[in-house]
Design a protein around this motif. Structure first.
Motif, short mmCIF file in Angstrom:
data_model
loop_
_atom_site.label_atom_id
_atom_site.label_comp_id
_atom_site.label_asym_id
_atom_site.label_seq_id
_atom_site.Cartn_x
_atom_site.Cartn_y
_atom_site.Cartn_z
N PHE A 1 -23.52 11.66 6.51
CA PHE A 1 -22.91 10.61 5.94
C PHE A 1 -21.53 11.00 5.12
CE2 PHE A 1 -22.00 9.04 1.41
CZ PHE A 1 -21.71 7.75 1.77
N TYR A 2 -21.69 12.08 4.70
CA TYR A 2 -20.29 12.51 3.87
C TYR A 2 -19.33 12.81 4.86
CZ TYR A 2 -21.24 11.72 -1.06
OH TYR A 2 -21.49 11.15 -2.23
N THR A 3 -19.54 13.52 5.93
CA THR A 3 -18.46 13.60 6.98
C THR A 3 -17.90 12.32 7.40
OG1 THR A 3 -19.75 15.77 7.80
CG2 THR A 3 -18.22 14.79 9.25
N LYS A 4 -18.58 11.51 7.74
CA LYS A 4 -18.19 9.91 8.29
C LYS A 4 -17.29 9.35 7.10
CE LYS A 4 -22.03 9.26 11.57
NZ LYS A 4 -21.36 8.91 12.49
N TYR A 5 -17.94 9.41 6.00
CA TYR A 5 -17.28 8.87 4.82
C TYR A 5 -16.02 9.52 4.57
CZ TYR A 5 -16.51 7.54 -0.16
OH TYR A 5 -16.04 7.02 -1.33
N ALA A 6 -15.86 10.89 4.51
CA ALA A 6 -14.73 11.46 4.31
C ALA A 6 -13.48 11.19 5.35
CB ALA A 6 -14.75 13.05 4.35
N LYS A 7 -13.88 11.09 6.50
CA LYS A 7 -13.17 10.78 7.75
C LYS A 7 -12.40 9.44 7.62
CE LYS A 7 -15.07 14.17 10.90
NZ LYS A 7 -13.89 15.24 11.06
N ARG A 8 -13.17 8.51 7.17
CA ARG A 8 -12.82 7.19 7.26
C ARG A 8 -11.91 6.85 5.97
NH1 ARG A 8 -13.07 2.35 9.74
NH2 ARG A 8 -13.40 0.50 8.10
N ILE A 9 -12.40 7.37 4.71
CA ILE A 9 -11.91 6.90 3.41
C ILE A 9 -10.84 8.01 2.85
CG2 ILE A 9 -12.48 7.10 0.89
CD1 ILE A 9 -13.64 4.67 2.39
N LEU A 10 -10.92 9.19 3.30
CA LEU A 10 -9.95 10.19 2.44
C LEU A 10 -8.61 10.09 3.14
CD1 LEU A 10 -12.62 12.54 0.84
CD2 LEU A 10 -11.51 10.70 -0.01
N GLU A 11 -8.14 9.08 3.44
CA GLU A 11 -6.60 9.22 4.10
C GLU A 11 -5.62 9.20 2.93
OE1 GLU A 11 -5.44 5.50 3.31
OE2 GLU A 11 -4.28 6.35 4.89
N ARG A 12 -4.42 9.42 3.31
CA ARG A 12 -3.32 9.51 2.18
C ARG A 12 -3.11 8.43 1.20
NH1 ARG A 12 1.88 8.01 1.23
NH2 ARG A 12 3.22 9.71 0.15
N ASP A 13 -3.03 7.03 1.82
CA ASP A 13 -2.76 6.06 0.82
C ASP A 13 -3.96 5.64 0.03
OD1 ASP A 13 -0.13 5.74 1.90
OD2 ASP A 13 -0.70 4.41 3.48
N VAL B 1 0.76 -1.10 -0.08
CA VAL B 1 0.09 -0.08 0.20
C VAL B 1 0.83 1.30 -0.13
CG1 VAL B 1 -1.79 1.38 1.31
CG2 VAL B 1 -1.96 -1.11 0.98
N ARG B 2 1.89 1.42 0.90
CA ARG B 2 2.88 2.38 0.96
C ARG B 2 3.47 2.69 -0.41
NH1 ARG B 2 3.87 0.08 5.99
NH2 ARG B 2 5.78 -0.65 5.33
N PHE B 3 3.94 1.32 -0.64
CA PHE B 3 4.83 1.42 -2.14
C PHE B 3 3.96 1.86 -3.22
CE2 PHE B 3 6.23 -0.62 -5.93
CZ PHE B 3 7.37 -0.34 -6.04
N PHE B 4 2.61 1.34 -3.55
CA PHE B 4 1.68 1.93 -4.59
C PHE B 4 1.17 3.25 -4.62
CE2 PHE B 4 0.73 -2.77 -5.14
CZ PHE B 4 1.75 -2.93 -6.22
N SER B 5 1.25 3.80 -3.19
CA SER B 5 0.81 5.10 -3.19
C SER B 5 1.93 6.04 -3.39
CB SER B 5 0.28 5.52 -1.58
OG SER B 5 1.46 5.39 -0.63
N GLU B 6 3.14 5.55 -3.43
CA GLU B 6 4.40 6.48 -3.68
C GLU B 6 4.62 6.28 -5.29
OE1 GLU B 6 6.09 9.01 -2.28
OE2 GLU B 6 4.95 8.71 -0.50
N HIS B 7 4.74 5.28 -5.83
CA HIS B 7 5.29 5.01 -7.14
C HIS B 7 4.26 4.54 -7.93
CE1 HIS B 7 9.19 4.86 -5.17
NE2 HIS B 7 8.71 4.21 -4.22
N GLY B 8 2.80 4.28 -7.80
CA GLY B 8 2.05 3.96 -8.69
C GLY B 8 1.78 2.50 -8.89
N LEU B 9 0.66 2.02 -9.48
CA LEU B 9 0.43 0.80 -9.48
C LEU B 9 1.14 0.02 -10.58
CD1 LEU B 9 -1.87 -0.78 -8.11
CD2 LEU B 9 -2.19 1.69 -8.16
N ASP B 10 2.08 1.10 -11.42
CA ASP B 10 2.97 0.42 -12.32
C ASP B 10 4.37 0.20 -11.61
OD1 ASP B 10 1.18 0.34 -14.38
OD2 ASP B 10 1.58 2.66 -14.84
N GLY B 11 4.63 0.39 -10.51
CA GLY B 11 5.87 0.00 -9.81
C GLY B 11 6.37 -1.43 -10.08
N GLN B 12 7.54 -1.53 -10.03
CA GLN B 12 8.00 -2.94 -10.45
C GLN B 12 8.04 -3.72 -8.92
OE1 GLN B 12 8.67 -4.29 -13.39
NE2 GLN B 12 7.65 -2.28 -13.93
N LEU B 13 7.56 -5.02 -9.03
CA LEU B 13 7.64 -5.78 -7.74
C LEU B 13 8.99 -6.18 -7.21
CD1 LEU B 13 4.85 -8.43 -8.12
CD2 LEU B 13 4.85 -6.05 -7.24
#
Length: 241
Positions: free
Chosen positions: A107-119, A36-48
Motif C-alpha cells: 500500500f505505502y509503495t503505491k501511495y508514495a508513488k502516486r501521491i508524493l510528487e512535487r506539486d 497548482v504550479r503557482f501555489f506550489s511555488e508561492h504558497g496559498l497566500d499568493g495573490q490572484l
C-alpha cells in the motif's frame, strides 16, 4: 570597373500563428493546472493578480471562472488531492489473504508513488502554513478511509481484537509510520535532498518496507501484556512484489 554589390534579400518574418481560442472547459483546465504550479511555488497566500499574470489572462477572466480565491483552492483540493485517492488501495488493505507486513508495504509503495510528487507535497506544506483548509480536509479523508484500516491491520498483526478505540499511544505510533512515508517526499521536494540510490525510483519498495517493519516491531511494546506477532520471521523480499 564598377563592382555590383549583391544584396541579400530581406527576410520578412512570417506572421505569428493565430492563437486558438480555448473552449470554456479548456480554459478552466488551464487555470486549475496553472494554479497548482503557482501555489506550489508561492504558497496559498499568493495573490490572484499575480496568478492571472503568470497565466497570461486578465484578472477579470480568472474571476469569471472562479469568483473567489476559496473556490479556486477548493478546486485545487478536488483535483490534486481528493481525485488521487485510489479505491484499489482500500481493497488491498481489506484483502484478508495477505500478511499484514506485505499489504502495508504494498500500500505505502503505491501511495508514495502516486501521491508524493512535487506539486502535491509543496501545496500540502504551504496549506499547513496558511489556513490549513487543504490539510484539514485531507486528514479527514485519511481518517475515514485509511487510518481505521491501519488500526485494524495493526491489531490483526498482533492477534488483538479490534473492538475498542485506538489509544493515543497507538495512534501516535501509526502517525509516525505515515509521517515517515510523507517525509520521503518532503525531503525531496521541499529540502531538495536526494535519497541514496533514488535516482530512478525515490520511493523504492525497500525503503518503504524498512519503515513498515520498524513500525510493526514496535507494536508489541505499545500493546503490552505479552502481545506478539502471529507469525514471527522476516517477510521474504519476493513476497512483497
Amino acid at each position: 570597373m564598377a563592382t555590383s554589390i549583391r544584396k541579400n534579400p530581406v527576410k520578412v518574418p512570417a506572421p505569428p500563428a493565430p492563437r486558438r481560442r480555448l473552449s470554456p472547459a479548456e480554459r478552466e483546465r488551464q487555470i486549475v493546472e496553472g494554479s497548482v504550479r503557482f501555489f506550489s511555488e508561492h504558497g496559498l497566500d499568493g495573490q490572484l493578480r499575480d496568478l492571472a499574470r503568470e497565466l497570461g489572462i486578465t484578472h477579470t477572466l480568472l474571476y469569471h471562472y472562479f469568483p473567489t480565491k476559496q473556490a479556486l483552492i477548493e478546486r485545487v483540493y478536488a483535483d490534486l488531492f481528493a481525485a488521487r485517492w485510489d479505491e484499489e488501495w482500500e481493497r488491498l488493505l481489506d484483502d484478508k489473504t495477505l500478511e499484514v507486513e506485505v499489504k502495508l508495504t504494498r500500500f505505502y509503495t503505491k501511495y508514495a508513488k502516486r501521491i508524493l510528487e512535487r506539486d502535491w507535497v509543496r501545496v500540502f506544506v504551504f496549506s499547513g502554513l496558511s489556513d490549513r483548509y487543504i490539510t484539514d480536509r485531507y486528514f479527514a479523508l485519511l481518517g475515514e478511509k485509511l487510518f481505521p484500516r491501519l488500526v485494524r491491520e495493526s491489531r490483526r498483526y498482533l492477534g488483538v481484537p479490534n473492538r475498542s478505540k485506538p489509544t493515543p499511544r497507538e495512534m501516535e505510533l501509526l502517525m509516525g509510520l505515515h509521517g515517515s512515508i510523507f517525509y520521503m517526499g518532503l525531503r525531496r521536494w521541499v529540502y531538495g535532498l536526494e535519497q541514496p540510490g533514488s535516482k530512478t525510483d525515490p520511493f523504492d519498495e525497500v525503503f518503504v518496507h524498512d519503515r513498515v517493519r520498524g513500525y510493526l516491531q514496535t507494536l508489541p511494546e505499545v500493546f503490552g501484556h505479552g502481545a506478539k506477532p502471529r507469525a514471527a520471521g522476516r517477510t521474504p523480499r519476493r513476497a512483497l512484489a
